[in-house]
Enzyme design. Structure first.
Site, PDB file in Angstrom:
ATOM      1  N   GLN D 134      56.255  30.693  47.248  1.00 31.37           N
ATOM      2  CA  GLN D 134      54.885  30.140  46.917  1.00 31.37           C
ATOM      3  C   GLN D 134      54.602  29.791  45.496  1.00 31.37           C
ATOM      4  O   GLN D 134      54.942  30.633  44.576  1.00 31.37           O
ATOM      5  CB  GLN D 134      53.793  31.078  47.226  1.00 31.37           C
ATOM      6  CG  GLN D 134      52.428  30.747  46.900  1.00 31.37           C
ATOM      7  CD  GLN D 134      51.459  31.794  46.643  1.00 31.37           C
ATOM      8  OE1 GLN D 134      51.995  33.106  46.375  1.00 31.37           O
ATOM      9  NE2 GLN D 134      50.239  31.830  46.916  1.00 31.37           N
ATOM     10  N   GLY D 135      54.534  28.478  45.019  1.00 31.64           N
ATOM     11  CA  GLY D 135      54.613  27.806  43.510  1.00 31.64           C
ATOM     12  C   GLY D 135      53.017  27.864  43.271  1.00 31.64           C
ATOM     13  O   GLY D 135      52.630  26.715  43.069  1.00 31.64           O
ATOM     14  N   SER D 137      51.136  30.271  40.551  1.00 31.33           N
ATOM     15  CA  SER D 137      51.197  30.729  39.222  1.00 31.33           C
ATOM     16  C   SER D 137      51.794  29.946  38.172  1.00 31.33           C
ATOM     17  O   SER D 137      53.003  29.652  38.375  1.00 31.33           O
ATOM     18  CB  SER D 137      51.418  32.223  39.183  1.00 31.33           C
ATOM     19  OG  SER D 137      50.681  33.038  39.694  1.00 31.33           O
ATOM     20  N   SER D 170      57.807  34.951  44.049  1.00 29.29           N
ATOM     21  CA  SER D 170      58.939  35.745  44.856  1.00 29.29           C
ATOM     22  C   SER D 170      59.786  35.124  45.946  1.00 29.29           C
ATOM     23  O   SER D 170      59.321  33.911  46.402  1.00 29.29           O
ATOM     24  CB  SER D 170      57.742  36.636  45.751  1.00 29.29           C
ATOM     25  OG  SER D 170      57.092  37.363  45.019  1.00 29.29           O
ATOM     26  N   GLU D 255      46.719  35.431  52.046  1.00 31.30           N
ATOM     27  CA  GLU D 255      47.297  36.036  51.113  1.00 31.30           C
ATOM     28  C   GLU D 255      46.453  37.462  51.053  1.00 31.30           C
ATOM     29  O   GLU D 255      46.765  38.617  50.750  1.00 31.30           O
ATOM     30  CB  GLU D 255      47.327  35.490  49.791  1.00 31.30           C
ATOM     31  CG  GLU D 255      48.011  36.263  48.789  1.00 31.30           C
ATOM     32  CD  GLU D 255      48.446  35.471  47.683  1.00 31.30           C
ATOM     33  OE1 GLU D 255      48.132  34.375  47.378  1.00 31.30           O
ATOM     34  OE2 GLU D 255      49.720  36.015  46.919  1.00 31.30           O
ATOM     35  N   GLU D 395      40.728  42.966  39.177  1.00 37.31           N
ATOM     36  CA  GLU D 395      39.562  42.615  38.293  1.00 37.31           C
ATOM     37  C   GLU D 395      39.081  41.248  38.993  1.00 37.31           C
ATOM     38  O   GLU D 395      37.659  41.189  39.404  1.00 37.31           O
ATOM     39  CB  GLU D 395      39.758  42.328  36.939  1.00 37.31           C
ATOM     40  CG  GLU D 395      40.288  43.911  36.313  1.00 37.31           C
ATOM     41  CD  GLU D 395      41.524  44.197  36.603  1.00 37.31           C
ATOM     42  OE1 GLU D 395      42.514  43.515  37.065  1.00 37.31           O
ATOM     43  OE2 GLU D 395      41.686  45.541  36.666  1.00 37.31           O
TER      44      GLU D 395
END
Lengths: 412, 375, 375, 412
Positions: D134-135, D137, D170, D255, D395
């Site tokens: 998964q691209g 971030s 990942s 997710e 958060e």
């Protein structure tokens, strides 16, 4: 010889001896009325009369205001108040009722008023003859203090007319004087404020109305104060015009326990003479409280919980002590700005823990003979929210610490 | 002696701490520390002892290793609060060295009845470590699994700190007369060191097996000597936790002041700010309690045992909290091997249970405050 | 019987809950509740029993008081999960009534061997409360301080809930044959009620003294019957905590969405937002565990005891947390008598230790999970 | 008969029986290599080969992708995956290595791709022959995902050229395909994004560079992926142009555990066949760990701490169960959006507690024979921070819950 006494100068040692012998002879003893846990919960004049008489006698004996200049009615000494406080706490005297005066008004006046005003106001403040209150918060200005809207308008003859609505005003129903933060300029938030001392008792019904608010505990304690065209002399203004915020910061510094002058402090005694919100008191309670045929103090889980609080309390005590050792501190405000946050949350947790020690007895309240310490712990737990909310909530305190000490960006 | 208001922390103490901070900054800044201890990231690699003996030699030269040798035995007469400042500085640098253990040995020896040979070795510049924990990690000499007979030791000591770095071991062993402290040369015959694989890359730990190892008795009552030294040992370890905690706090504060998300530095958000303030408060608590325990020890106060347990009970929680929040507030980057945060995270996790965890110390504390639980 | 995926919470259950929510909203909205129970703020006033018997009469009419009477004894055959929904609604309204206690009595009677007279009384519309706790607040029939001899009770029962409202008491008393449950008419001779001064203004509690009070034995093994009913009692109490917790959460969310400071609604600040989310998570945990315990009870699952302890252990923490954060996040206004928050704050504080606090339930749970601690 | 089996339809019951008998006969047994705790920590091809073979055999047996349409390579059933998952977990099989593919890429493709693309991509995804990554971030876009800067520029012949830098990717070092969020318009933050599926393995060295990052545990697991003029067909775009954010929300929903389709899940087995991060495992550890001559499970304080976690774990289990009962839920997203936050923090606390149970053994690591469960707890504690950080930190999760469920004002 006590720990504290060891580092006294000869003058301090003599003063400490004076305190002790005077207190031994003049402790007012078991009060004739139920007393509240702190001055801001004083509900009636029986309580106030008793406590004012006590403050007056302690003042007359030189135990209150010792570090204030003589012309202000003080003792003119240095680092004597700390000693007087230690001895009054040790002697479990009653509390001093004029807490807002001693803790906030007096240092602000000392730092910002004219000598004339100091000499006029401080003697009766220190003696407790004049009770003081603080007019900062408003319905729309709580944690965000700088948004106060109470307005002071200049008159043609150089006076000011005050209109507005203050809330959470502790002791206003007994107070002769108020320190007040008002707006004098609507176009600047922080630079449009001024700071006055206002005689309110003499103006009751003539521009000032005090309405008591009842707390969740059922006690009185704070008030709403309404100003309706109250006229006040310009000499009662403490700030350079428009610099009221800076003066208010002095007050808040002392309110948050970070001032450089010891606030006169006494007490530890309430209607139950032995009651204090301390871990030691919870230890005692755990030893005395039975559950399933055994004292709670034999329950390893409760022991662990109580020891967790003991560690916190010891930490706080020694952090306060460390505040006086510059070589062991980092940022100069790092410890002073913690005080209010730490004490208020510590008392909240400690009182809650005491209720847990009591189990089913935790929800018994004042007036129930089986209540824990006469219901004082349960009362104390509820009142603890006053302290985690007032004078900047715990959330605001964490912002202040994060921003002023750690240098983090402002959250607003 | 009552405690002085200033913890007895005088100008000499402050000077020692600044000197130490400067020394560690200079000799092993954090990038060099990382290069030294984190050169191999393989998770299940065989344990190694990464350190710079030449830095240690300088520390010995500076007299730091003899700071807990009593003045009348040749030590320097500095109070323990000054030593705590030194250890706080070492904790901040996370510099691998046998300093803390050597100081611990000096502390235990100070309460032994025939310790001169041990002091002499330390004064000569030898380093040493305590060897007494059992297989389950009980840090009490009474549970030692080493036995003495005829001047020879047999058995195993577990969780021996810095065993890979030190010259000698002070071993608690059971003999016919009771449990005593024995001095053993680490490179002597019959001493087998198996390095433990610990997460902390800045310290080492080993399981040490003794097979007819030559030993000299230095203290005939091991439990008594250890109990007397324990508050001091705990005060120093708490100071180490404070130093590492301050590094974590300040590094994290710097990061969140710079790193932006949602067009704001992270530190703007109270979800980041408030936890960091809580970390600061936790560090302050532990710091005050560490210096208080050291001061109580210096003054021989009756509440010294209590002060020691309070300090480590606090330190264990602070170690955990400061480590956990630093990684969390760093976000992804704090979770990488290349970021220095993990070095301190792991050091704190190791300190957490070292010489007893929070629950254990609170139980000891409760025994003092309440008395033992009625059977 | 294995638990159904949906907790056995069917359309009838959902209908009962909506009906109850509507009923309480209609009969006693929060401003009227405040007027009813908070008319006198004097902190040390003598305890009073403020409630509306006419509302209770309607509840009886609706059949709510007989919901835990077994179907074969004349009850309605609704599962406990449905009853939990009703109690959640009552908790949300904080309406003073003897409903929960009467249901508790029904639950205990359901496990008694000669309970018919009790069921008949409940079916006739009588309310009742359990009387069995001792002076120290042990909620276990084995520690009762009431004794029976010749059909008469003597002694004192403590922490009796809603004693000021109910018609009868189900009392655990020690007799020559063991500890049994006895039915006592509250207004009969020899029953002395001393109302306790509790903080909770929405409930009442009393110390009940028996002096040769007439009693009818309804269950010969009090401990067995109570143990069997306990998970159900705990499930219902947990549901009450959930209802009050939801009221506190939603009222606080509304307040912080409107109240502005620093030119922002308070809820903008993560220092306010995150704690409220944590309250929501706590309520969800307790809610799931309450319905799970009720469902386990309905299904006669072997893990029902465990489910009961888990539910109340969670409820005790949630009661405390939801109460504390509601006052704190309301700021000054939440601390006043005129704000309704304190009614629920106090109710939650009362629920916290009622029928055992979190530490006690976790200890019971540990005994199930680990077995008792070896002596 | 198990609890779960009781409510099966006849078809489901038959399928469950099939799963059981197949797993009994085809469980791959004790692996020949040390396996990681989760797929994203797969470090080498020995591990990957073993796990890919396992996924392929489970897929061939109909245990993976059962609820996907047949033309996508799925089984075409309804509510079968849940049963297969239950049985695979019960049988303590190894984990499925293509976690990103199964958990995020597949449901996004199913919801947003053309049928042609579904048929082309999903069969090899479900079988595990193609590993996906998964691209999302980037160095400057973590929690603030919408600020991605990787840019896709249209070419004259209707293709796209991608340039940019993705991080925390990942499995990228094993992946054939990537789902990627890119910017196609710099003038709109949320409306300027597009979403592609990109074949990366075939482009390695030809526009795509994968650099492994090492985690604090020493394990591999995620990567940096650099795009340098990678050309890609427009048919690989899943969004209506500029609506990439909406597609990404589908991915994030899954997710965060809030999707409406069961993700294939297996495992519970690692190199230590019995190891799982659960309170039950801590209970077992406490019984087996001795301290002071007694098992830790006899220490009332540790019992209490472990029971605190048990309550949390039970709460989570039954809250997940409650999510399926509309009558017992409030806001429809209230439970689904909690999942990721709750699981990740629960695992963090549980692993930490296990280390506390271990005492001094808590800091022993992989490769030490005295380490707790071979060091798995200590490893697991450190890895838990990956989960409290990735896919929106705890958060950010709290913001999402506060804003979307409680309706509080946005914090940014």
């Amino acid at each position: 010889m006590s720990d504290a006494a060891r580092v006294d100068t000869p003058e301090q040692a003599a003063f400490r001896e004076h305190c002790r012998s005077w207190l031994a002879a003049n402790h007012p003893g078991e009060p004739p009325v139920r007393l509240p846990q702190s001055a801001i919960e004083i509900m009636n004049s029986d309580q106030m009369d008793f406590l004012q008489a006590w403050q007056k006698s302690a003042y007359d004996a030189g135990l209150v205001g010792c570090d204030y200049p003589k012309f202000c009615g003080g003792g003119g000494h240095t680092d004597f108040q700390r000693i007087a406080n230690e001895e009054m706490i040790r002697a479990k005297t009653p509390i001093l009722p004029n807490v807002i005066g001693l803790g906030m008004a007096a240092p602000t006046i000392l730092n910002h008023a004219s000598d004339e005003l100091k000499a006029e106001l401080l003697p009766r403040l220190l003696s407790g003859e004049d009770i003081w209150c603080q007019g900062f918060s408003e319905p729309g200005a709580g944690s965000d203090l700088a948004s106060v809207q109470t307005f002071a308008e200049p008159t043609e003859d150089g006076k000011w007319v005050i209109n507005g609505h203050k809330v959470w005003t502790s002791l206003a129903h007994f107070a002769s004087w108020m320190i007040i933060l008002v707006r004098t300029d609507k176009s600047h938030k922080y630079d449009g404020l001024s700071y006055f001392v206002v005689p309110i008792k003499s103006a009751l019904g003539k521009g000032v109305t005090v309405r008591p608010l009842i707390k969740m505990t059922g006690e009185l304690g704070f008030n709403e104060v309404l100003f309706d065209n109250l006229v006040i002399d310009d000499r009662m203004r403490l700030d350079e015009l428009g610099k009221g915020w800076q003066v208010a910061m002095t007050t808040l510094l002392f309110e948050r326990g970070a001032g450089n002058l010891d606030t006169p402090r006494a007490g530890g005694m309430t209607s139950k003479a032995s009651f204090t919100t301390s871990v030691g008191a919870v230890v005692k309670l755990a030893k005395e409280t039975m559950r399933g045929g055994k004292p709670v103090s034999d329950d390893p889980v409760m022991r662990d919980k109580i020891m967790q609080e003991l560690v916190k309390e010891e930490g706080f005590i020694h952090t306060s002590r460390r505040a006086r050792v510059p070589a062991l501190t980092d940022h100069p405000m790092r410890i002073p700005l913690q005080g209010k946050l730490q004490v208020s949350e510590m008392h909240q947790r400690t009182a809650n823990l005491a209720m847990e020690v009591g189990g089913a007895k935790g929800s018994l309240y004042l007036g129930d003979e089986a209540a824990l310490e006469g219901g004082q712990w349960t009362l104390g737990y509820m009142n603890s929210f006053g302290f985690t909310i007032a004078a900047g909530t715990s959330e605001v305190q964490r912002n202040i610490l994060g921003e002023r000490v750690l240098g983090l960006p402002k959250s607003k | 002696m009552a405690q002085p208001k200033n913890f007895g922390y005088d100008d000499d103490a402050a000077a020692l701490k600044s000197q130490a901070e400067k020394f560690f900054n200079d000799r092993l800044p954090v990038d060099q520390l990382h290069a030294l201890v984190a050169h191999d990231s393989t998770p299940d690699r065989a344990p190694v002892v990464d350190w710079k003996p030449e830095i240690w030699a300088e520390m010995v030269e500076l007299g730091w290793s003899i700071l807990t040798v009593p003045e009348d035995k040749g030590g320097l007469g500095l109070p323990l609060v000054a030593v705590a400042g030194l250890i706080e500085a070492q904790g901040k640098s996370a510099c691998p060295s046998p300093l803390l253990e050597t100081l611990n040995v000096g502390l235990v020896l100070s309460h032994c009845d025939q310790a001169d040979a041990g002091f002499e070795a330390i004064l000569e510049g030898k380093s040493a470590a305590l060897a007494f924990a059992d297989q389950d990690g009980s840090y009490e000499p009474s549970s030692t699994q080493v036995a003495e007979m005829g001047g020879k030791l047999n058995g195993t000591a577990y969780f021996v700190q810095e065993a890979g770095k030190v010259d000698a071991l002070l071993v608690a062993a059971k003999s016919a007369e009771g449990i005593a402290w024995y001095w053993v040369d680490k490179v002597g015959a019959g001493v087998g060191i198996k390095q433990d694989a610990i997460i902390d890359l800045t310290r080492d730990q080993a399981t040490v097996t003794f097979t007819d190892a030559e030993a000299v008795c230095l203290g005939s009552d091991a439990c008594k000597a250890f109990n007397a030294a324990q508050p001091a040992i705990l005060a120093l370890l708490a100071a180490d936790v404070v130093g590492s905690g301050e590094w974590l706090l300040h590094t994290t504060v710097e990061y969140v002041s710079v790193r932006k998300q949602f067009d704001r530095p992270l530190g703007f958000f109270q979800g980041v700010k408030h936890p960091l303030v809580n970390v600061m408060l936790a560090i302050d608590e532990t710091k005050s309690l560490a210096y208080n325990a050291a001061c109580a020890y210096d003054c021989g106060e009756p509440n010294t045992q209590k002060a020691g347990h309070v300090a480590k009970a606090s330190a264990a929680e602070t170690a955990d909290f400061s480590a956990s929040r630093a990684v969390q507030m760093h976000g992804g980057i704090g979770f990488t091997w290349e970021c220095y945060v993990h070095l301190y995270f792991k050091r704190q996790m190791h300190s957490k249970a070292l010489y007893g965890d929070a629950v254990w110390h609170r139980a000891k504390l409760a025994d003092i405050v309440f008395g033992p639980v009625a059977a």
